[in-house]
Structures are given as structure tokens and as C-alpha cells.
Design a protein around this motif. Structure first.
Motif, PDB file in Angstrom:
ATOM      1  N   GLY A  10       8.691  17.062  57.382  1.00 49.58           N
ATOM      2  CA  GLY A  10       9.955  16.581  56.867  1.00 49.58           C
ATOM      3  C   GLY A  10      11.153  17.423  57.262  1.00 49.58           C
ATOM      4  N   LYS A  11      10.940  18.520  57.964  1.00 48.51           N
ATOM      5  CA  LYS A  11      12.046  19.389  58.343  1.00 48.51           C
ATOM      6  C   LYS A  11      12.565  19.118  59.749  1.00 48.51           C
ATOM      7  N   THR A  29      14.620  17.359  62.704  1.00 49.93           N
ATOM      8  CA  THR A  29      15.943  16.735  62.724  1.00 49.93           C
ATOM      9  C   THR A  29      16.128  15.927  63.996  1.00 49.93           C
ATOM     10  N   ASP A  63      17.127  10.436  59.736  1.00 52.17           N
ATOM     11  CA  ASP A  63      16.756  10.942  58.415  1.00 52.17           C
ATOM     12  C   ASP A  63      16.024   9.876  57.600  1.00 52.17           C
ATOM     13  N   TRP A  64      16.455   8.631  57.707  1.00 47.65           N
ATOM     14  CA  TRP A  64      15.767   7.551  57.002  1.00 47.65           C
ATOM     15  C   TRP A  64      14.330   7.398  57.518  1.00 47.65           C
ATOM     16  N   ARG A  79      12.511   9.655  59.059  1.00 50.17           N
ATOM     17  CA  ARG A  79      11.768  10.859  58.675  1.00 50.17           C
ATOM     18  C   ARG A  79      11.320  10.750  57.225  1.00 50.17           C
ATOM     19  N   ALA A  80      12.194  10.314  56.349  1.00 51.00           N
ATOM     20  CA  ALA A  80      11.850  10.173  54.934  1.00 51.00           C
ATOM     21  C   ALA A  80      10.781   9.102  54.734  1.00 51.00           C
ATOM     22  N   MET A  81      10.922   7.973  55.411  1.00 44.51           N
ATOM     23  CA  MET A  81       9.938   6.885  55.256  1.00 44.51           C
ATOM     24  C   MET A  81       8.577   7.248  55.829  1.00 44.51           C
ATOM     25  N   SER A  82       8.529   8.139  56.806  1.00 41.77           N
ATOM     26  CA  SER A  82       7.252   8.486  57.434  1.00 41.77           C
ATOM     27  C   SER A  82       6.286   9.162  56.476  1.00 41.77           C
ATOM     28  N   SER A  83       6.787   9.706  55.392  1.00 44.28           N
ATOM     29  CA  SER A  83       5.895  10.380  54.456  1.00 44.28           C
ATOM     30  C   SER A  83       5.575   9.529  53.217  1.00 44.28           C
ATOM     31  N   TRP A  84       6.086   8.335  53.122  1.00 38.91           N
ATOM     32  CA  TRP A  84       5.854   7.505  51.943  1.00 38.91           C
ATOM     33  C   TRP A  84       4.382   7.260  51.668  1.00 38.91           C
ATOM     34  N   ASP A 125       2.455  11.338  50.979  1.00 36.08           N
ATOM     35  CA  ASP A 125       2.685  12.205  49.805  1.00 36.08           C
ATOM     36  C   ASP A 125       2.312  11.535  48.511  1.00 36.08           C
TER      37      ASP A 125
END
Length: 91
Positions: A51-52, A54, A80-81, A83-88, A91
Motif C-alpha cells: 500500500g505504500k 505511489t 491511489d484509488w 492501490r487502495a482497491m487492490s487490498s480490498w 485485508d
């Protein structure tokens, strides 16, 4: 010259553990930009801190742009969107 002949016959495996954020992409770039890339048999990377990453450091923005069928540039906000969705599901 004998060393160069030996290197020409050698095969390489690159292994990395705990490459945080953009370090994964930097590591891949190092392998791809090295003069050994044609001798690489395998690349194994244990990801960390995914998640880090960029948009500035990600190594294949063109792939994302093409996969998402974007006609223009991929903005930092869009990255960023993604990247955030890739971990849904993880996690």
C-alpha cells in the motif's frame, strides 16, 4: 575474458524479501536494466507494504492505463484509488 565466458553461460535467480512499497518496483527495474537480464531464470519477490507504492515509483503505469482502457494519463489520484482497491480482498 574467461570470467565473461563463464557469465555468458550462467543463469541467475533474483530473490528478495521484504521489499517495502516502491522498493519492489525499484528491484524489478534493477534486474531489467542490468546486463544480466537475458540470463535470468526466475525472479522471486516477497512483497511487503504494498500500500505504500505511489504513481511516481510504480514501474508499469502504461500497463494500468492500457488495462483500464484509459486514453489519457493515469493521475496520482486514480493510482491511489487502484492501490487502495487492490487490498480490498486481501485485508
Amino acid at each position: 575474458q574467461q570470467l565473461q565466458q563463464q557469465e555468458a553461460k550462467s543463469k541467475f535467480i533474483f530473490v528478495a524479501k521484504h521489499l517495502c512499497g516502491c522498493a519492489t518496483d525499484f528491484g524489478l527495474r534493477c534486474v531489467l536494466n542490468s546486463n544480466l537480464v537475458s540470463h535470468v531464470d526466475m525472479i522471486a519477490i516477497a512483497l511487503c507494504c504494498r500500500g505504500k507504492c505511489t504513481a511516481d515509483t510504480y514501474c508499469n503505469v502504461d500497463y494500468l492505463r492500457n488495462a483500464l482502457n484509459l486514453s489519457g494519463e493515469l493521475s496520482a489520484q486514480q493510482f491511489d484509488w487502484i492501490r487502495a482497491m487492490s487490498s480490498w480482498d486481501i485485508d
